[in-house]
Scaffold this motif. Structure first.
Motif, PDB file in Angstrom:
ATOM      1  N   LEU A  54       0.864  -1.191   0.000  1.00 55.58           N
ATOM      2  CA  LEU A  54       0.000   0.000   0.000  1.00 55.58           C
ATOM      3  C   LEU A  54       0.891   1.228   0.000  1.00 55.58           C
ATOM      4  O   LEU A  54       1.963   1.214   0.612  1.00 55.58           O
ATOM      5  N   ARG A  55       0.434   2.256  -0.662  1.00 58.27           N
ATOM      6  CA  ARG A  55       1.256   3.475  -0.696  1.00 58.27           C
ATOM      7  C   ARG A  55       0.422   4.718  -0.447  1.00 58.27           C
ATOM      8  O   ARG A  55      -0.588   4.954  -1.110  1.00 58.27           O
ATOM      9  N   HIS A  56       0.851   5.509   0.534  1.00 58.29           N
ATOM     10  CA  HIS A  56       0.239   6.829   0.716  1.00 58.29           C
ATOM     11  C   HIS A  56       0.769   7.733  -0.398  1.00 58.29           C
ATOM     12  O   HIS A  56       1.986   7.854  -0.537  1.00 58.29           O
ATOM     13  N   PRO A  57      -0.121   8.381  -1.158  1.00 55.79           N
ATOM     14  CA  PRO A  57       0.361   9.289  -2.209  1.00 55.79           C
ATOM     15  C   PRO A  57       1.171  10.460  -1.633  1.00 55.79           C
ATOM     16  O   PRO A  57       2.002  11.032  -2.317  1.00 55.79           O
ATOM     17  N   LEU A  58       0.926  10.810  -0.370  1.00 56.96           N
ATOM     18  CA  LEU A  58       1.703  11.863   0.290  1.00 56.96           C
ATOM     19  C   LEU A  58       2.191  11.336   1.628  1.00 56.96           C
ATOM     20  O   LEU A  58       1.560  10.459   2.216  1.00 56.96           O
ATOM     21  N   LEU A  60       2.510  11.092   5.429  1.00 55.43           N
ATOM     22  CA  LEU A  60       1.652  11.511   6.540  1.00 55.43           C
ATOM     23  C   LEU A  60       2.299  11.303   7.892  1.00 55.43           C
ATOM     24  O   LEU A  60       2.046  12.024   8.837  1.00 55.43           O
ATOM     25  N   ALA A  65       0.465   5.681   8.831  1.00 53.18           N
ATOM     26  CA  ALA A  65       0.780   4.481   8.051  1.00 53.18           C
ATOM     27  C   ALA A  65       0.295   3.232   8.794  1.00 53.18           C
ATOM     28  O   ALA A  65      -0.276   2.315   8.192  1.00 53.18           O
TER      29      ALA A  65
ATOM     30  N   ILE B  96      -6.300  10.103   1.861  1.00 55.61           N
ATOM     31  CA  ILE B  96      -5.091   9.388   1.441  1.00 55.61           C
ATOM     32  C   ILE B  96      -5.197   7.911   1.821  1.00 55.61           C
ATOM     33  O   ILE B  96      -4.804   7.020   1.064  1.00 55.61           O
ATOM     34  N   ARG B  97      -5.768   7.650   3.011  1.00 55.85           N
ATOM     35  CA  ARG B  97      -5.926   6.268   3.469  1.00 55.85           C
ATOM     36  C   ARG B  97      -6.834   5.490   2.513  1.00 55.85           C
ATOM     37  O   ARG B  97      -6.531   4.375   2.109  1.00 55.85           O
ATOM     38  N   ALA B 100      -4.944   4.753  -0.649  1.00 50.72           N
ATOM     39  CA  ALA B 100      -3.911   3.722  -0.458  1.00 50.72           C
ATOM     40  C   ALA B 100      -4.548   2.339  -0.430  1.00 50.72           C
ATOM     41  O   ALA B 100      -4.023   1.385  -1.013  1.00 50.72           O
ATOM     42  N   ILE B 101      -5.692   2.227   0.241  1.00 46.09           N
ATOM     43  CA  ILE B 101      -6.342   0.918   0.347  1.00 46.09           C
ATOM     44  C   ILE B 101      -6.956   0.533  -1.000  1.00 46.09           C
ATOM     45  O   ILE B 101      -6.852  -0.613  -1.437  1.00 46.09           O
ATOM     46  N   ASP B 103      -5.919   1.362  -3.939  1.00 38.54           N
ATOM     47  CA  ASP B 103      -4.891   1.045  -4.938  1.00 38.54           C
ATOM     48  C   ASP B 103      -3.890  -0.003  -4.458  1.00 38.54           C
ATOM     49  O   ASP B 103      -2.804  -0.124  -5.013  1.00 38.54           O
ATOM     50  N   SER B 104      -4.251  -0.749  -3.392  1.00 40.88           N
ATOM     51  CA  SER B 104      -3.292  -1.720  -2.853  1.00 40.88           C
ATOM     52  C   SER B 104      -2.997  -2.812  -3.879  1.00 40.88           C
ATOM     53  O   SER B 104      -3.828  -3.137  -4.711  1.00 40.88           O
ATOM     54  N   GLU B 105      -1.771  -3.351  -3.790  1.00 36.68           N
ATOM     55  CA  GLU B 105      -1.367  -4.411  -4.702  1.00 36.68           C
ATOM     56  C   GLU B 105      -0.918  -5.621  -3.895  1.00 36.68           C
ATOM     57  O   GLU B 105      -0.266  -5.460  -2.869  1.00 36.68           O
TER      58      GLU B 105
END
Lengths: 224, 109
Positions: A54-58, A60, A65, B96-97, B100-101, B103-105
């Motif tokens: 999972l990746r935060h685009p910015l 934080l 996280a 953002i959370r 992120a969830i 677009d998780s891979e």
């Protein structure tokens, strides 16, 4: 407990992230890496490994996280989550101790470097003093008095995951989590852990000045 | 009426309109700021009023009283902005959370 998720927050970690995730591959747990908006793409570090990415685009902060990882794990039906550091300072051989404590009725299990004299020897002298101060601050702010503070190695069962929602995005989350545990009346247990202080983790780790920032974050969070 | 008074009144009236425009759907804010700007105009037209008021509550000069009120107003305004920022941070974190969830891979190549 069938479904156990190891959540690893990562910010600008390099090869060491790959080493950590590789070492966990043989365990029967799901591994979740939450890249907290790293400048370098940590996805490249994980190619070919069994991992949820999972990746935060910015960027934080570590608290955010961890919470993202926990939300994800809950969504995937996790029975328990383990917080694990990316930089190799936690020992995977300690994981069964955490899971045993959960099996025996704890809702939240926290690692402590102060339960065994042999673990304490690994902690640099200056750091011990800082940790003693942090313990007291934690106690005052949260009403939970522990033997250690802020080592980031934790386990939470599903009940705890559903009760905890971290809003402190940065490092003050480590104290906030104790407040939330107290508020939700979760059962806490400490277990001994060995923390490896490598040169890398020392450099990546927190400077003592940052603990003052954490304190300010905490006071601000109480005000607003 | 001196030219500086005229200038101040024009400025206050314009600021009052601006506040009314910015504070859409906020009746309390509109009333508060309209009241403040009206008070400002009154003080500009009758400057001795501030001194009379100051002496009434035990402060020497009218300018001192205004300074004290200004300090309180500035801090209050600042704290409101900090609180607003925290609220925005919180909303951004949740967004953002979600991303992120979403677009998780699993096992990235």
């Amino acid at each position: 407990m069938d479904s156990i998720f190891i959540v690893i927050p990562s910010y600008n970690e390099g090869e060491v992230l790959r080493d950590t995730v590789s070492s966990l591959q043989s365990l029967p747990y799901e591994i979740v890496v939450v890249d907290d908006g790293s400048k370098v793409d940590s996805r490249l570090m994980l190619a070919g490994l069994r991992v949820h990415y999972l990746r935060h685009p910015l960027n934080l902060g570590q608290g955010a996280a961890l919470q993202t990882g926990m939300d994800y794990a809950l969504e995937k039906g996790a029975d328990a989550v383990i917080h694990f550091d990316a930089d190799g300072q936690h020992d995977l051989n300690d994981i069964p101790t955490f899971l045993n404590a959960l099996e025996n009725g704890a809702d939240v299990v926290l690692g402590s470097r102060f339960l065994r004299a042999s673990d304490l020897e690994h902690v640099p002298k200056g750091k011990r003093l800082l940790l003693r101060g942090a313990k007291i601050i934690n106690g005052i702010f949260t009403g939970i008095w522990l033997t250690d503070a802020h080592n980031g190695f934790r386990a939470l069962n599903r009940k705890a995951l559903e009760a905890i929602d971290l809003t402190e995005n940065r490092m003050a989350h480590a104290t906030e989590i104790l407040s939330l545990i107290k508020a939700a009346k979760l059962k806490v247990q400490e277990v001994p852990v060995t923390i490896r202080y490598t040169e890398y983790s020392q450099a990546k780790g927190q400077k003592w000045t940052n603990s003052i920032n954490i304190l300010i974050d905490l006071i601000l969070s109480k005000l607003f | 009426m001196s030219w500086i008074q005229l200038l101040l009144i024009v400025g206050l009236v314009l600021l009052g309109f601006l506040a009314g425009l910015v504070l859409r759907n906020k009746l309390f804010g509109r009333l508060f700021f309209t009241g403040m700007f009206l008070l400002g105009i009154i003080f500009v037209v009758w400057p001795d009023l501030t001194t009379a008021l100051a002496q009434l509550i035990g402060v020497n000069r009218g300018t001192d009283l205004l300074l004290y009120l200004l300090i309180i107003a500035v801090f209050f305004g600042g704290l409101c902005i900090v609180a607003k920022c925290r609220q925005q941070d919180r909303r951004m974190t949740l967004l953002i959370r979600k991303l992120a969830i979403r677009d998780s891979e699993i096992n990235p190549k």
